[in-house]
Design an enzyme around this catalytic site. Structure first.
Site, short mmCIF file in Angstrom:
data_model
loop_
_atom_site.label_atom_id
_atom_site.label_comp_id
_atom_site.label_asym_id
_atom_site.label_seq_id
_atom_site.Cartn_x
_atom_site.Cartn_y
_atom_site.Cartn_z
N ASP A 133 25.87 -10.36 40.63
CA ASP A 133 25.08 -8.66 41.10
C ASP A 133 24.24 -9.35 41.84
O ASP A 133 23.63 -10.25 41.86
CB ASP A 133 24.53 -8.43 39.23
CG ASP A 133 23.42 -8.95 38.95
OD1 ASP A 133 24.05 -10.02 38.43
OD2 ASP A 133 22.70 -7.75 38.46
N GLU A 198 23.03 -9.31 35.61
CA GLU A 198 21.93 -10.18 35.48
C GLU A 198 20.49 -9.67 36.24
O GLU A 198 19.14 -9.11 35.05
CB GLU A 198 21.44 -11.40 35.98
CG GLU A 198 21.70 -12.57 35.37
CD GLU A 198 19.68 -12.93 36.37
OE1 GLU A 198 19.00 -13.88 36.02
OE2 GLU A 198 19.32 -11.90 37.46
MN MN Z 1 19.81 -15.31 39.80
MN MN Z 2 18.16 -13.16 40.62
#
Ligand code: MN
Ligand code: MN
Length: 506
Positions: A133, A198
């Site tokens: 992501d 993340e």
């Molecule tokens: Mn990263």
């Molecule tokens: Mn990042």
């Protein structure tokens, strides 16, 4: 020049490396495998760049909770799973259900991809963590090229996610696919864990790692993360620690409503005056934290550590200029890096209720909330820090004899992470770096917090290595994010060389 020198340089290079490094293994195995691997990567670099282009083209933004972006994120994870399946991996896409947003909307959480290549009990098993992501990027934010169309200018590959973290994930996959293409046995068993949340706080990651501890992670010997940057443009680095963070709020309240300063000014303990005094008691103008006991558990500096800081490549002048700061609190490279990495720091972030909009408003805020955080280092204990902060603020507040109410809370706590730089895989990584880049790496830490390293260390209890590939000026999260073609391609070689070095470990 002595003609013998030239001959010696080529024929006895491995021997010289052996001498220089003491226990250093020869830089290449006798069968020339490494050379063939490197050559293949050089010859196929345009294909590798094209794959990165295909991945960057997917707007896998996890930060903005929009249904069409979530679909892109799912497409990204599926694309990666496909790629790994084509390499012969056993792939599981773990469904993580959905996420309920504050506005009532429900969005699917992208699956975490678990891939498994090889289970030869004679080989070490190295698990790579990465995320697919990205941060949001809009052309109108000031991008010079389309953020979702990887564009090469002067050897720089511009695109959102190019360095954070699609490029490094693909470099690992490129290394694996090179052995496959050459029909060579992979020197290690490798697993990959790829997540898609993340940038949105790694929702569900820790839970999954816990759940898979005795399944997917059962045979894992080492964990590698490549999700940060070098300290330099040209010199590679290995990261062996990150700071933690404990975030506090301190509320001072008289009543819920504001007051007119003409009608109440002069007869009140004003919450803002109390708060400013409280915040002003935390840190002095030399950056020293004034909370009693806060430095008690900070790891003492060793001579060995001091030498590691000396060897680091940092152009202070350039660092100062690029940060547009006239003067830092410290004058030497060593002091600056130590205060970013191995000492705690306290930052004041803001005040809620402070009427910070422009204009000469004459209200007295009735309730204000100050926000500050302390970056934690080994071996500070979060619960001890919590107590020290509360005690200190209560003492300062009591000295003011204020009739207001004060409430302090620690709203976020993330532990620092540190590992042993003499771990086997750090030695293997150093050798691989020497082979590919011809230099020793900078041994660095990160002043910010990367929670996954600590999660893996705590849950899996195996050595975690952070081996970044990107250069310091890659601009993660920023406009015009890029990865240099050189970093991406040499980084693919680095991972391949790392596999070979890992196989040589006792
Ligand atoms: Mn990263
Ligand atoms: Mn990042």
């Amino acid at each position: 020049m002595d003609p013998r020198l030239g001959r010696m340089a080529s024929s006895s290079l491995a021997f010289l490396l052996l001498l220089e490094g003491g226990m250093f293994s020869p830089s290449s195995p006798p069968d020339g495998l490494q050379e063939r691997v490197f050559q293949y990567i050089d010859l196929h670099q345009n294909e590798f760049v094209q794959t990165l282009r295909d991945w960057v083209a997917v707007e896998s933004d996890s930060v903005q909770p929009l249904p069409h972006l979530r679909r892109e994120l799912l497409r990204m994870m599926a694309q990666a799973a496909d790629k790994l399946r084509h390499l012969g991996a056993t792939v599981a896409s773990v469904d993580l259900g959905s996420q309920q947003l504050p506005d009532g909307q429900t969005l699917p959480i992208p699956p975490i991809v678990l891939a498994d290549l090889g289970n030869d009990p004679k080989k070490p098993t190295v698990c790579f963590y990465g995320h697919l992501d990205v941060q949001p990027a809009r052309p109108e934010d000031g991008w010079l090229t389309d953020p979702y169309e990887l564009t090469e200018v002067d050897g720089k590959l511009y695109g959102r996610g190019a360095t954070d973290n699609k490029g490094p994930v693909l470099a690992w996959i490129n290394a694996v696919s090179t052995f496959r293409a050459l029909e060579e046995d992979l020197p290690v068993n490798t697993k990959l864990i790829l997540e898609g949340m993340e940038e949105a706080g790694s929702i569900a990651l820790e839970e999954l790692v816990q759940k898979e501890k005795d399944r997917f992670f059962a045979g894992v010997d080492y964990i590698v993360i490549s999700d940060n940057l070098w300290l330099s443009r040209r010199k590679p680095a290995l990261t062996y620690g990150t700071r933690g963070n404990s975030y506090f709020t301190v509320e001072v309240k008289c009543r819920d409503q504001d007051f007119h300063s003409g009608t109440f000014g002069g007869i009140l303990n004003e919450p803002m005056a109390d708060l400013v005094a409280l915040l002003g008691s935390l840190v002095d103008s030399s950056g020293h934290i004034l909370i009693p006991g806060i430095y008690d558990h900070v790891a003492p500096l060793t001579e060995e550590e001091r030498n590691m800081y000396k060897a680091i490549d940092l152009d202070l002048e350039e660092y100062r200029n690029s940060s547009q700061v006239k003067k830092f609190l410290f004058d030497t490279k060593e002091e600056i890096l130590m205060h970013l990495w191995r000492y705690p720091s306290l930052s004041i972030h803001g005040i809620e209720g402070a009427s910070n909009e422009p204009g000469a408003k004459t209200a007295i805020p009735g309730r204000v909330v100050g926000k500050f955080s302390i970056r934690l280092v080994p071996h500070m204990d979060m619960s001890v820090v919590d107590k020290q902060v509360k005690q200190h603020l209560e003492y300062i507040f009591s000295k003011r004899n204020s009739s207001n109410q004060m409430a302090v809370s620690m709203v976020l706590g993330l532990h620092p992470w540190i590992t042993n730089v003499k771990d086997n895989q750090y030695l293997a990584a150093k050798r691989a770096i020497k082979t590919v880049f011809g230099t020793e790496p900078d041994m660095i830490r990160d002043g910010s917090t990367i929670p996954i390293a600590k999660i893996f260390q705590d849950v899996i209890q195996k050595s975690v290595l952070m081996m970044p590939l990107g250069a310091v000026d890659d601009g993660e999260h920023s406009q015009n994010e890029k990865i240099n073609r050189w970093n991406y391609i040499e980084g693919s070689k680095l991972f391949a060389a790392f596999f070979i070095e890992m196989a040589k470990l006792p």
